[in-house]
Motif scaffolding. Structure first.
Motif, PDB file in Angstrom:
ATOM      1  N   ALA A  27       0.825  -1.206   0.000  1.00 35.75           N
ATOM      2  CA  ALA A  27       0.000   0.000   0.000  1.00 35.75           C
ATOM      3  C   ALA A  27       0.858   1.255   0.000  1.00 35.75           C
ATOM      4  O   ALA A  27       0.532   2.247  -0.673  1.00 35.75           O
ATOM      5  N   ALA A  28       1.947   1.227   0.741  1.00 35.66           N
ATOM      6  CA  ALA A  28       2.839   2.390   0.799  1.00 35.66           C
ATOM      7  C   ALA A  28       3.488   2.655  -0.554  1.00 35.66           C
ATOM      8  O   ALA A  28       3.658   3.807  -0.967  1.00 35.66           O
ATOM      9  N   THR A  29       3.865   1.593  -1.252  1.00 36.00           N
ATOM     10  CA  THR A  29       4.457   1.740  -2.582  1.00 36.00           C
ATOM     11  C   THR A  29       3.494   2.472  -3.504  1.00 36.00           C
ATOM     12  O   THR A  29       3.878   3.420  -4.210  1.00 36.00           O
ATOM     13  N   ARG A  30       2.243   2.055  -3.508  1.00 31.54           N
ATOM     14  CA  ARG A  30       1.243   2.703  -4.359  1.00 31.54           C
ATOM     15  C   ARG A  30       1.010   4.146  -3.946  1.00 31.54           C
ATOM     16  O   ARG A  30       0.880   5.038  -4.791  1.00 31.54           O
ATOM     17  N   GLU A  31       0.964   4.401  -2.639  1.00 22.35           N
ATOM     18  CA  GLU A  31       0.683   5.756  -2.148  1.00 22.35           C
ATOM     19  C   GLU A  31       1.843   6.704  -2.435  1.00 22.35           C
ATOM     20  O   GLU A  31       1.633   7.829  -2.898  1.00 22.35           O
ATOM     21  N   PHE A  32       3.072   6.269  -2.179  1.00 22.86           N
ATOM     22  CA  PHE A  32       4.223   7.129  -2.452  1.00 22.86           C
ATOM     23  C   PHE A  32       4.369   7.376  -3.958  1.00 22.86           C
ATOM     24  O   PHE A  32       4.690   8.488  -4.379  1.00 22.86           O
ATOM     25  N   ALA A  33       4.134   6.345  -4.767  1.00 25.72           N
ATOM     26  CA  ALA A  33       4.238   6.510  -6.215  1.00 25.72           C
ATOM     27  C   ALA A  33       3.160   7.455  -6.729  1.00 25.72           C
ATOM     28  O   ALA A  33       3.393   8.231  -7.662  1.00 25.72           O
ATOM     29  N   ARG A  34       1.990   7.418  -6.112  1.00 26.36           N
ATOM     30  CA  ARG A  34       0.882   8.257  -6.543  1.00 26.36           C
ATOM     31  C   ARG A  34       1.036   9.712  -6.105  1.00 26.36           C
ATOM     32  O   ARG A  34       0.865  10.643  -6.900  1.00 26.36           O
ATOM     33  N   THR A  68      11.900   4.728   3.062  1.00 26.98           N
ATOM     34  CA  THR A  68      13.194   4.074   2.848  1.00 26.98           C
ATOM     35  C   THR A  68      13.014   2.577   2.657  1.00 26.98           C
ATOM     36  O   THR A  68      13.643   1.970   1.781  1.00 26.98           O
ATOM     37  N   ALA A  69      12.150   1.967   3.460  1.00 25.33           N
ATOM     38  CA  ALA A  69      11.891   0.532   3.335  1.00 25.33           C
ATOM     39  C   ALA A  69      11.272   0.205   1.979  1.00 25.33           C
ATOM     40  O   ALA A  69      11.587  -0.817   1.363  1.00 25.33           O
ATOM     41  N   VAL A  70      10.399   1.077   1.494  1.00 24.44           N
ATOM     42  CA  VAL A  70       9.785   0.887   0.181  1.00 24.44           C
ATOM     43  C   VAL A  70      10.848   0.958  -0.915  1.00 24.44           C
ATOM     44  O   VAL A  70      10.867   0.148  -1.847  1.00 24.44           O
ATOM     45  N   LEU A  71      11.759   1.901  -0.810  1.00 23.81           N
ATOM     46  CA  LEU A  71      12.853   2.009  -1.768  1.00 23.81           C
ATOM     47  C   LEU A  71      13.740   0.767  -1.729  1.00 23.81           C
ATOM     48  O   LEU A  71      14.135   0.246  -2.773  1.00 23.81           O
ATOM     49  N   GLU A  72      14.055   0.322  -0.533  1.00 25.20           N
ATOM     50  CA  GLU A  72      14.914  -0.865  -0.385  1.00 25.20           C
ATOM     51  C   GLU A  72      14.287  -2.069  -1.070  1.00 25.20           C
ATOM     52  O   GLU A  72      14.970  -2.832  -1.769  1.00 25.20           O
ATOM     53  N   PRO A 111       6.186   0.221 -13.118  1.00 30.49           N
ATOM     54  CA  PRO A 111       6.120   1.692 -13.204  1.00 30.49           C
ATOM     55  C   PRO A 111       6.241   2.378 -11.852  1.00 30.49           C
ATOM     56  O   PRO A 111       6.719   3.516 -11.774  1.00 30.49           O
ATOM     57  N   ASP A 112       5.821   1.698 -10.780  1.00 30.32           N
ATOM     58  CA  ASP A 112       5.973   2.296  -9.447  1.00 30.32           C
ATOM     59  C   ASP A 112       7.444   2.508  -9.112  1.00 30.32           C
ATOM     60  O   ASP A 112       7.798   3.469  -8.429  1.00 30.32           O
ATOM     61  N   PHE A 113       8.302   1.599  -9.556  1.00 32.39           N
ATOM     62  CA  PHE A 113       9.742   1.750  -9.335  1.00 32.39           C
ATOM     63  C   PHE A 113      10.250   3.036  -9.999  1.00 32.39           C
ATOM     64  O   PHE A 113      11.034   3.779  -9.410  1.00 32.39           O
TER      65      PHE A 113
END
Length: 224
Positions: A27-34, A68-72, A111-113
């Motif tokens: 969920a965090a990946t989607r939220e930060f990417a959005r 940071t964890a999402v990036l890792e 694409p989120d990456f």
């Protein structure tokens, strides 16, 4: 009575810690990417995971640590793809084409990456710089490229004096641009870089450009 160290579990549901962390990260990946780092809301992430803001802070410590964890995790996924590269049985030209194809496919499929890396660049890579995990996480692709280049030069196939990191940047830049700039490119030139009917065209074009560069003789820097 619960504390920040012992957050309350949702009634009737026993949560597995690894699964909960994974759901939060998704969920965090989607939220930060959005929404970007500044625009992302921990409350929104909590709502999407059927958990609580307190639970997120319990697992990750705060919004910055969560990003940071999402990036890792995002970087670890592409590193794992690089580690699975099987090019040892291929000739140098075919090996480079395979490497370019893997990078092309991964960027298109994640694409989120692309969004996360773009966001991190806005912040001067401060989260990556502060992550021991990301500093430790080297790129297997660089070692693979070095071996392919050495083999190609030994066979007389690759004539250009090319650095592995430069070649990695060349391949990644095309793949990254194609996804990151899709909308602006289409608005300016009325062409969708992710159109399905042109996918193989771009995939082949990338490999052709790289091979042409590797077999060009002297690099532009040497020619000047």
């Amino acid at each position: 009575m619960t504390t920040a160290e012992d957050p309350a579990q949702p009634t009737g549901r026993v949560r597995d810690a690894a699964r909960t962390r994974g759901e939060i990260m998704d969920a965090a990946t989607r939220e930060f990417a959005r929404a970007g780092y500044a625009g992302a809301r921990v409350d929104e992430i909590a709502a999407r995971t059927r958990t609580t803001k307190r639970m997120i802070y319990y697992y990750f410590g705060g919004k910055e640590q969560l990003f940071t964890a999402v990036l890792e995790r995002a970087y670890s996924v592409i590193r794992e793809a690089e580690q699975r590269l099987d090019v040892e049985h291929l000739d140098p030209v075919a090996a480079i084409r395979r490497l370019a194809a893997v990078t092309f496919d991964h960027h298109e499929a994640h694409p989120d990456f692309i969004q996360l890396v773009s966001i991190e660049n806005v912040y001067g890579a401060e989260h990556i710089a502060g992550s021991e995990e990301l500093r430790r996480l080297s790129s297997p692709a660089i070692d693979v490229i070095r071996r392919i280049l050495d083999a190609g030069r030994a066979e007389g196939v690759f004539t250009a004096d090319v650095d592995a990191v430069d070649l990695h940047a060349m391949i990644s830049s095309f793949c990254f641009f194609r996804v990151a700039n899709r909308h602006t490119f289409r608005a300016l030139f009325d062409r969708d870089l992710l159109a399905r009917d042109r996918r193989e065209h771009y995939r082949t074009m990338l490999a052709d450009m790289v091979i042409a560069y590797l077999t060009s003789g002297e690099t532009p820097a040497r020619q000047r």
